[in-house]
Scaffold this active site. Structure first.
Site, PDB file in Angstrom:
ATOM      1  N   THR A  12      89.922  70.735  54.540  1.00  0.00           N
ATOM      2  CA  THR A  12      89.000  71.803  54.132  1.00  0.00           C
ATOM      3  C   THR A  12      89.540  72.644  52.978  1.00  0.00           C
ATOM      4  OG1 THR A  12      90.017  73.067  55.906  1.00  0.00           O
ATOM      5  CG2 THR A  12      87.861  72.081  56.377  1.00  0.00           C
ATOM      6  N   SER A  40      88.416  74.765  62.343  1.00  0.00           N
ATOM      7  CA  SER A  40      87.476  73.774  61.792  1.00  0.00           C
ATOM      8  C   SER A  40      87.255  72.581  62.719  1.00  0.00           C
ATOM      9  CB  SER A  40      88.011  73.235  60.463  1.00  0.00           C
ATOM     10  OG  SER A  40      88.387  74.281  59.609  1.00  0.00           O
ATOM     11  N   CYS A 148     103.185  72.356  41.910  1.00  0.00           N
ATOM     12  CA  CYS A 148     102.262  71.950  40.833  1.00  0.00           C
ATOM     13  C   CYS A 148     102.814  72.230  39.430  1.00  0.00           C
ATOM     14  CB  CYS A 148     100.913  72.621  41.031  1.00  0.00           C
ATOM     15  SG  CYS A 148     100.991  74.315  41.607  1.00  0.00           S
ATOM     16  N   SER A 178      93.443  78.703  41.295  1.00  0.00           N
ATOM     17  CA  SER A 178      93.256  77.666  42.325  1.00  0.00           C
ATOM     18  C   SER A 178      94.598  77.207  42.887  1.00  0.00           C
ATOM     19  CB  SER A 178      92.482  76.471  41.766  1.00  0.00           C
ATOM     20  OG  SER A 178      93.150  75.928  40.645  1.00  0.00           O
ATOM     21  N   GLY A 179      95.671  77.483  42.173  1.00  0.00           N
ATOM     22  CA  GLY A 179      97.006  77.147  42.667  1.00  0.00           C
ATOM     23  C   GLY A 179      97.388  77.950  43.897  1.00  0.00           C
ATOM     24  N   HIS A 241      97.401  74.588  34.858  1.00  0.00           N
ATOM     25  CA  HIS A 241      98.586  75.414  34.589  1.00  0.00           C
ATOM     26  C   HIS A 241      99.072  75.119  33.169  1.00  0.00           C
ATOM     27  CE1 HIS A 241      98.469  76.493  38.677  1.00  0.00           C
ATOM     28  NE2 HIS A 241      99.544  75.890  39.160  1.00  0.00           N
ATOM     29  N   ASN A 326      96.452  71.459  37.998  1.00  0.00           N
ATOM     30  CA  ASN A 326      97.316  71.813  39.139  1.00  0.00           C
ATOM     31  C   ASN A 326      96.912  71.164  40.451  1.00  0.00           C
ATOM     32  OD1 ASN A 326      95.244  73.917  38.480  1.00  0.00           O
ATOM     33  ND2 ASN A 326      95.786  74.653  40.518  1.00  0.00           N
ATOM     34  N   THR A 327      95.610  70.950  40.689  1.00  0.00           N
ATOM     35  CA  THR A 327      95.252  70.342  41.980  1.00  0.00           C
ATOM     36  C   THR A 327      95.092  68.822  41.884  1.00  0.00           C
ATOM     37  OG1 THR A 327      92.923  70.868  41.636  1.00  0.00           O
ATOM     38  CG2 THR A 327      94.193  72.401  42.989  1.00  0.00           C
TER      39      THR A 327
END
Ligand code: NAP
Length: 348
Positions: A12, A40, A148, A178-179, A241, A326-327
């Site tokens: 998630t 969850s 990351c 988002s990191g 990044h 980064n993701t």
């Protein structure tokens, strides 16, 4: 070849969602399980997830029921996007039960018998896995990704270190929100602002880079002996990044030597045709004001480190800017590529 069944732990979360996107149509892997916290578990994925991707939840996982992170899932490989506060125990429990765990959490990265892998740079560190499994008595294994920022940095440093040797590295990062996962940094802290502190980040960038660029010698990974100094900043950018890097080399090289070294670099995945490998792991931009996160982060499927502004440094030898997703490159994409390499090597 029938597809390898895979589960996603932390399905998630920010990294978990990227795993879903990267694995939904993967030629070698099939998502068979989604798992997350007790909050969850037992619920239908689309009803519990706070989906933050710009494309819809893939049809095949939308109605899957999320399970708890217990090692009784119907899969062989477990991709982990778990929070570090719980990853240690859960990932160990999975390895003990025979699962191959590809982790994004910090918990095992610096353990001497755990490979910290960027496939192109140090895929050969995976050869420590038989030693890890024997020493720990695990029928499974744990393979980790770096932080990351460290991945984006080390992918750009690896070719230089191999060709010229590094003696000093200085890096200042501009890291996307988002990191920090979801919900991450409070909007009042980051909107129109730069936060010059990310807890624990600088030591991770410094030590993980040395481990990745170290040498494997049978039953140990000897860390590289160059010095790294990192300063980490959080900036109001959604994804990507950006890092400003200065390097001192051990042997003399011209700017053209550096550019050629990056442009021709294929690394340890050359010729393996891994589905997630980018055509060029390092891409060089020559425009005076690029790369930029908003314009460039999704280029090359988010899997290349994009280098730009390469110039002489009056303090060290050379300086440049590097951008990475980064993701994707810095998390889920790197894990998936590592799993592809493990499969290709016939380890699983
Ligand atoms: N974001 C990045 O750019 C990035 C890059 C590299 C590495 N990482 C690392 O990757 C990991 C995940 O980061 P993230 O940004 O995706 O975090 P996140 O968005 O906060 O997601 C965390 C995930 O962990 C699950 N979780 C939390 N507590 C749990 C528990 N007690 N038992 C089982 N599952 C639990 C959450 O499930 P629920 O939704 O059910 O709570 C969620 O799926 C972290 O270790 C992080 O350091 C992140």
């Amino acid at each position: 070849m029938s597809k390898v069944p895979v589960g996603i732990l932390g399905a998630t979360g920010t990294v978990g969602q990227k795993f879903i996107l990267l694995l939904a149509d993967h030629p070698w892997f099939e998502i068979t399980e989604l798992a997350a916290s007790e909050r969850s578990a037992g619920k239908v994925y689309e009803e519990i997830v706070s989906w933050k991707q710009s494309v819809a939840i893939p049809e095949k996982v939308r109605r899957m029921v999320v399970k708890p992170c217990e090692p009784n899932l119907d899969c062989k490989v477990a991709f982990s996007g778990l929070d570090a506060s719980v990853a240690g125990e859960i990932e160990k429990a999975f390895a003990e039960k025979g699962y191959w765990v590809f982790s994004n959490a910090r918990n095992y990265r610096m353990e001497p018998d755990v490979p910290l892998v960027i496939a192109e740079i140090n895929g050969s560190h995976l050869d420590i896995l038989p030693f890890q499994r024997k020493q720990r008595g695990w029928p499974g294994a744990i393979i980790t990704n770096a932080n990351c920022s460290a991945i984006v940095l080390a992918l750009s440093l690896g070719p230089l270190h191999k060709a010229f040797g590094l003696s000093l590295v200085n890096v200042v990062t501009f890291q996307a929100i988002s990191g920090a996962g979801y919900p991450g940094v409070p909007s009042l802290d980051i909107l129109g602002n730069v936060v010059p502190f990310i807890g624990g980040e600088e030591p991770k960038i410094e030590s993980e880079t040395q481990k990745i660029l170290g040498k494997f010698s049978g039953d140990a990974i000897q860390h590289a002996d160059f010095v790294v100094s990192a300063q980490a900043n959080r900036v109001p950018v959604e994804e990507g990044h950006l890092e400003c890097v200065s390097v001192k080399l051990r042997t003399q090289a011209s700017i053209e030597d550096l550019l050629g070294c990056w442009r021709h670099f294929q690394g340890e995945t050359e010729g393996l045709d891994l589905p997630s490998s980018p055509e060029n792991p390092v891409v060089v931009f020559t425009e005076k004001d690029r790369p930029q996160p908003r314009l460039d982060v999704w280029k090359y499927k988010g899997m290349s480190s994009i280098v730009g502004r390469v110039r002489q440094c009056p303090v060290l030898d050379y300086k440049y800017v590097v951008l990475g997703h980064n993701t994707v490159r810095g998390a889920a994409g790197a894990s998936v590529q590592n799993a592809e390499l493990v499969l290709k090597k016939g380890l699983i």
